[in-house]
Scaffold this motif. Sequence first.
Motif, mmCIF file in Angstrom:
data_model
loop_
_atom_site.group_PDB
_atom_site.id
_atom_site.type_symbol
_atom_site.label_atom_id
_atom_site.label_comp_id
_atom_site.label_asym_id
_atom_site.label_seq_id
_atom_site.Cartn_x
_atom_site.Cartn_y
_atom_site.Cartn_z
ATOM 1 N N SER A 17 0.824 -1.203 0.000
ATOM 2 C CA SER A 17 0.000 0.000 0.000
ATOM 3 C C SER A 17 0.860 1.255 0.000
ATOM 4 C CB SER A 17 -0.925 0.005 1.221
ATOM 5 O OG SER A 17 -1.732 1.157 1.236
ATOM 6 N N TRP A 18 1.897 1.281 0.835
ATOM 7 C CA TRP A 18 2.776 2.440 0.888
ATOM 8 C C TRP A 18 3.600 2.573 -0.389
ATOM 9 C CZ3 TRP A 18 2.411 6.421 3.988
ATOM 10 C CH2 TRP A 18 1.779 6.272 5.233
ATOM 11 N N ALA A 19 4.017 1.446 -0.946
ATOM 12 C CA ALA A 19 4.809 1.493 -2.180
ATOM 13 C C ALA A 19 4.001 2.100 -3.319
ATOM 14 C CB ALA A 19 5.289 0.090 -2.550
ATOM 15 N N PHE A 20 2.748 1.655 -3.459
ATOM 16 C CA PHE A 20 1.923 2.210 -4.530
ATOM 17 C C PHE A 20 1.579 3.671 -4.237
ATOM 18 C CE2 PHE A 20 -2.083 3.054 -6.761
ATOM 19 C CZ PHE A 20 -1.665 2.755 -8.049
ATOM 20 N N GLY A 21 1.378 3.986 -2.968
ATOM 21 C CA GLY A 21 1.155 5.386 -2.612
ATOM 22 C C GLY A 21 2.326 6.256 -3.042
ATOM 23 N N GLY A 22 3.550 5.726 -2.890
ATOM 24 C CA GLY A 22 4.726 6.455 -3.324
ATOM 25 C C GLY A 22 4.744 6.675 -4.825
ATOM 26 N N VAL A 23 4.293 5.670 -5.582
ATOM 27 C CA VAL A 23 4.202 5.796 -7.037
ATOM 28 C C VAL A 23 3.248 6.934 -7.411
ATOM 29 C CG1 VAL A 23 3.412 4.656 -9.158
ATOM 30 C CG2 VAL A 23 4.794 3.396 -7.500
ATOM 31 N N VAL A 24 2.112 6.986 -6.745
ATOM 32 C CA VAL A 24 1.111 8.020 -7.045
ATOM 33 C C VAL A 24 1.640 9.404 -6.682
ATOM 34 C CG1 VAL A 24 -1.211 8.850 -6.534
ATOM 35 C CG2 VAL A 24 -0.781 6.392 -6.768
ATOM 36 N N ILE A 25 2.316 9.521 -5.554
ATOM 37 C CA ILE A 25 2.875 10.816 -5.152
ATOM 38 C C ILE A 25 3.925 11.276 -6.160
ATOM 39 C CG2 ILE A 25 4.202 12.025 -3.388
ATOM 40 C CD1 ILE A 25 1.258 11.447 -2.684
ATOM 41 N N CYS A 26 4.742 10.349 -6.638
ATOM 42 C CA CYS A 26 5.745 10.710 -7.653
ATOM 43 C C CYS A 26 5.071 11.172 -8.942
ATOM 44 C CB CYS A 26 6.650 9.515 -7.936
ATOM 45 S SG CYS A 26 7.808 9.129 -6.597
ATOM 46 N N LEU A 27 4.002 10.504 -9.326
ATOM 47 C CA LEU A 27 3.254 10.920 -10.519
ATOM 48 C C LEU A 27 2.677 12.316 -10.313
ATOM 49 C CD1 LEU A 27 1.952 10.436 -13.288
ATOM 50 C CD2 LEU A 27 0.052 9.296 -12.088
ATOM 51 N N GLY A 28 2.115 12.565 -9.136
ATOM 52 C CA GLY A 28 1.559 13.884 -8.852
ATOM 53 C C GLY A 28 2.628 14.965 -8.893
ATOM 54 N N TRP A 29 3.806 14.662 -8.340
ATOM 55 C CA TRP A 29 4.904 15.629 -8.366
ATOM 56 C C TRP A 29 5.342 15.912 -9.799
ATOM 57 C CZ3 TRP A 29 9.960 14.882 -10.142
ATOM 58 C CH2 TRP A 29 10.862 15.921 -9.858
ATOM 59 N N PHE A 30 5.447 14.863 -10.611
ATOM 60 C CA PHE A 30 5.837 15.037 -12.014
ATOM 61 C C PHE A 30 4.809 15.890 -12.753
ATOM 62 C CE2 PHE A 30 5.865 13.930 -16.472
ATOM 63 C CZ PHE A 30 7.218 13.908 -16.793
ATOM 64 N N LEU A 31 3.535 15.620 -12.500
ATOM 65 C CA LEU A 31 2.482 16.373 -13.166
ATOM 66 C C LEU A 31 2.497 17.829 -12.731
ATOM 67 C CD1 LEU A 31 0.108 16.310 -15.092
ATOM 68 C CD2 LEU A 31 -1.349 15.529 -13.205
ATOM 69 N N TRP A 32 2.742 18.074 -11.461
ATOM 70 C CA TRP A 32 2.840 19.454 -10.961
ATOM 71 C C TRP A 32 3.977 20.195 -11.647
ATOM 72 C CZ3 TRP A 32 6.874 21.340 -7.611
ATOM 73 C CH2 TRP A 32 6.668 22.652 -7.165
ATOM 74 N N ARG A 33 5.131 19.537 -11.775
ATOM 75 C CA ARG A 33 6.266 20.151 -12.477
ATOM 76 C C ARG A 33 5.940 20.399 -13.946
ATOM 77 N NH1 ARG A 33 11.423 19.597 -10.219
ATOM 78 N NH2 ARG A 33 12.039 20.796 -12.090
ATOM 79 N N LEU A 34 5.211 19.480 -14.545
ATOM 80 C CA LEU A 34 4.815 19.632 -15.951
ATOM 81 C C LEU A 34 3.905 20.844 -16.127
ATOM 82 C CD1 LEU A 34 4.443 18.705 -18.890
ATOM 83 C CD2 LEU A 34 2.763 17.045 -18.065
ATOM 84 N N LEU A 35 2.929 20.988 -15.254
ATOM 85 C CA LEU A 35 2.002 22.115 -15.357
ATOM 86 C C LEU A 35 2.699 23.443 -15.096
ATOM 87 C CD1 LEU A 35 -1.094 20.608 -13.496
ATOM 88 C CD2 LEU A 35 -0.667 20.696 -15.956
ATOM 89 N N ARG A 36 3.714 23.437 -14.242
ATOM 90 C CA ARG A 36 4.459 24.661 -13.931
ATOM 91 C C ARG A 36 5.195 25.211 -15.144
ATOM 92 N NH1 ARG A 36 8.426 24.815 -9.078
ATOM 93 N NH2 ARG A 36 8.450 26.990 -9.761
ATOM 94 N N THR A 37 5.523 24.365 -16.097
ATOM 95 C CA THR A 37 6.224 24.846 -17.292
ATOM 96 C C THR A 37 5.346 25.788 -18.108
ATOM 97 O OG1 THR A 37 5.500 22.947 -18.630
ATOM 98 C CG2 THR A 37 7.579 22.732 -17.430
ATOM 99 N N VAL A 38 4.035 25.732 -17.892
ATOM 100 C CA VAL A 38 3.102 26.595 -18.619
ATOM 101 C C VAL A 38 2.542 27.685 -17.719
ATOM 102 C CG1 VAL A 38 0.965 26.678 -19.957
ATOM 103 C CG2 VAL A 38 2.503 24.702 -20.168
#
Length: 237
Positions: A17-38
Amino acid sequence: MQPNLHFFPIPISDGLSWAFGGVVICLGWFLWRLLRTVSQRIASYFLVLGLAWLGMLWGLAQTPFFVQLDAKPPRFLVIIVPPVAFVASLFLTRQGRYFLDQLPLKSLTWLHTVRVAVEVSLWYLFLEHQIPQMMTFKGYNWDILAGITAPLLVWYLQRGTPPRWVVLGWNLLALGLLINIVGMAILSAPLPFQQLNFTQPNVGVFKSSFIWLPGFVVPVVLWAHLVVIRRIYATGS
């Protein structure tokens, strides 16, 4: 035929559960960085709303809310309708389309590498008897191929401007893989319209951090495909 719900009350292991939670948090962080470029403002809104949404889903998964499988309408709709409606609103408004067209193609493609971690997580979820084997790469779920080939497409993009049919073809094929596993997951869930895997139904996505798979990960991956496909058809780039 009634689904076997023997493993429904059994929780997913904390480690998984924690491992998959970490995957989701990393995806959210990547998406946040992606949106910041615009737009930093839009990225900030996403951060606040995204954390609130993930928190709400997590909270509901800790309660008996999703246990009532015969509820009408199915309570599972609470997970998928809001993000799908939000994604649709981005494509239906002029401001939304303008924003989407500014997003970098390479980053949108890199995003799909998360699908490798997702598929590995699903395999361990199967080992804990929370989903059927059909939903893993040992069954009929080949979505991991999209995650593996995404870096190859990024490499191709970095070499120059590839033919439109290459980018479009990859996105359409990878979208087909996503639709395939989503369809299996829905038809394997112990809901009134279940059609597959009654011996071992899909119960894992109702629990702990895996509630974020249909509620966040799948909509984000779908969104990334649709942004690129729309851009190719609308702008030719």
